[in-house]
Design a protein around this motif. Structure first.
Motif, short mmCIF file in Angstrom:
data_model
loop_
_atom_site.label_atom_id
_atom_site.label_comp_id
_atom_site.label_asym_id
_atom_site.label_seq_id
_atom_site.Cartn_x
_atom_site.Cartn_y
_atom_site.Cartn_z
N ALA A 16 0.84 -1.21 0.00
CA ALA A 16 0.00 0.00 0.00
C ALA A 16 0.87 1.25 0.00
O ALA A 16 0.60 2.21 -0.70
CB ALA A 16 -0.93 -0.01 1.21
N THR A 17 1.94 1.24 0.80
CA THR A 17 2.85 2.38 0.84
C THR A 17 3.52 2.56 -0.51
O THR A 17 3.61 3.66 -1.03
CB THR A 17 3.90 2.18 1.95
OG1 THR A 17 3.24 1.96 3.18
CG2 THR A 17 4.81 3.36 2.06
N SER A 18 3.99 1.49 -1.10
CA SER A 18 4.65 1.56 -2.40
C SER A 18 3.68 2.02 -3.47
O SER A 18 4.04 2.79 -4.35
CB SER A 18 5.23 0.20 -2.78
OG SER A 18 6.22 -0.16 -1.86
N SER A 19 2.45 1.57 -3.38
CA SER A 19 1.45 1.96 -4.36
C SER A 19 1.17 3.45 -4.29
O SER A 19 1.06 4.11 -5.31
CB SER A 19 0.17 1.16 -4.12
OG SER A 19 -0.83 1.58 -5.02
N VAL A 20 1.09 3.99 -3.08
CA VAL A 20 0.85 5.43 -2.91
C VAL A 20 2.04 6.22 -3.43
O VAL A 20 1.90 7.22 -4.13
CB VAL A 20 0.56 5.76 -1.42
CG1 VAL A 20 0.56 7.24 -1.18
CG2 VAL A 20 -0.75 5.13 -0.99
N ARG A 21 3.24 5.78 -3.10
CA ARG A 21 4.45 6.47 -3.57
C ARG A 21 4.55 6.42 -5.09
O ARG A 21 4.92 7.40 -5.73
CB ARG A 21 5.69 5.86 -2.94
CG ARG A 21 5.84 6.19 -1.48
CD ARG A 21 7.09 5.61 -0.93
NE ARG A 21 7.20 5.91 0.49
CZ ARG A 21 8.08 5.37 1.29
NH1 ARG A 21 8.93 4.48 0.82
NH2 ARG A 21 8.12 5.69 2.56
N SER A 23 2.09 6.17 -7.12
CA SER A 23 1.05 7.07 -7.63
C SER A 23 1.51 8.52 -7.56
O SER A 23 1.31 9.29 -8.51
CB SER A 23 -0.22 6.88 -6.81
OG SER A 23 -1.19 7.81 -7.19
N HIS A 24 2.15 8.92 -6.46
CA HIS A 24 2.67 10.29 -6.34
C HIS A 24 3.76 10.57 -7.37
O HIS A 24 3.81 11.65 -7.96
CB HIS A 24 3.21 10.55 -4.93
CG HIS A 24 2.16 10.65 -3.88
ND1 HIS A 24 1.15 11.58 -3.93
CD2 HIS A 24 1.96 9.93 -2.75
CE1 HIS A 24 0.38 11.43 -2.87
NE2 HIS A 24 0.84 10.43 -2.13
#
Length: 182
Positions: A16-21, A23-24
């Protein structure tokens, strides 16, 4: 004596953290590309005029500095500045202008290139994200390199500084040879 228990840290799963990063990073990359395209579209002629003015101004100012140092008795014949200090200030101004334009365009180009580098250096990802990273990496690789040009005539980046310096020195040598004949 009892010690209070430290609060529990809740850490989100790595995916989830990697996915958000990711995406950013994707949003930042796309914003950079769009901004560069809009800047190029709206300011290409003014950038060409600014670059031309700065390079020609540097040539004229360096010529005036050369005359003021080499032949001080003919400085009264100079069309613009009759003072060595004023000529040096104008030369510094024009050089500063070229340096600022070239470094800012070069920095934006480097940031776009750095996106691909970041993607290649990502640690091992869960299988659900590796497909997204591969697709994004293909986009950053296939995307035309971010370039700023002066209305399509010359690319503005750090290499332009060397070209501008070469032009100024070349004209100064040619003009200087004609002045020594006086």
């Amino acid at each position: 004596m009892s010690h209070p228990r430290p609060p529990l840290l809740q850490v989100a799963p790595q995916s989830a953290t990697s996915s958000v990063r990711l995406s950013h990073l994707r949003e930042a990359f796309l914003a950079l590309i769009r901004a560069a395209e809009k800047l190029e579209e709206h300011f290409q002629l003014s950038l060409a005029a600014d670059i031309t003015h700065a390079v020609f101004g540097a040539i004229c100012s360096s010529y005036e500095v050369f005359i003021a140092i080499e032949k001080p008795h003919i400085t009264r014949l100079l069309p613009y500045s009759k003072s060595l200090r004023t000529s040096m200030l104008w030369l510094a101004y024009h050089c500063f202008k070229v340096i600022c334009l070239a470094l800012s365009c070069g920095a934006a180009k480097d940031e776009a290139r750095r996106t691909g580098v970041i993607l290649r250096r990502l640690p091992v990802l869960p299988p659900c994200l590796s497909g997204e990273v591969d697709a994004f990496l293909r986009v950053t690789s296939q995307e035309a390199q971010l370039n700023f040009t002066a209305a399509g005539f010359i690319e503005i980046d750090r290499r332009f500084l060397v070209s501008a310096l070469a032009v100024v020195i070349t004209y100064l040598v040619v003009i200087g040879q004609s002045v020594t004949d006086w």
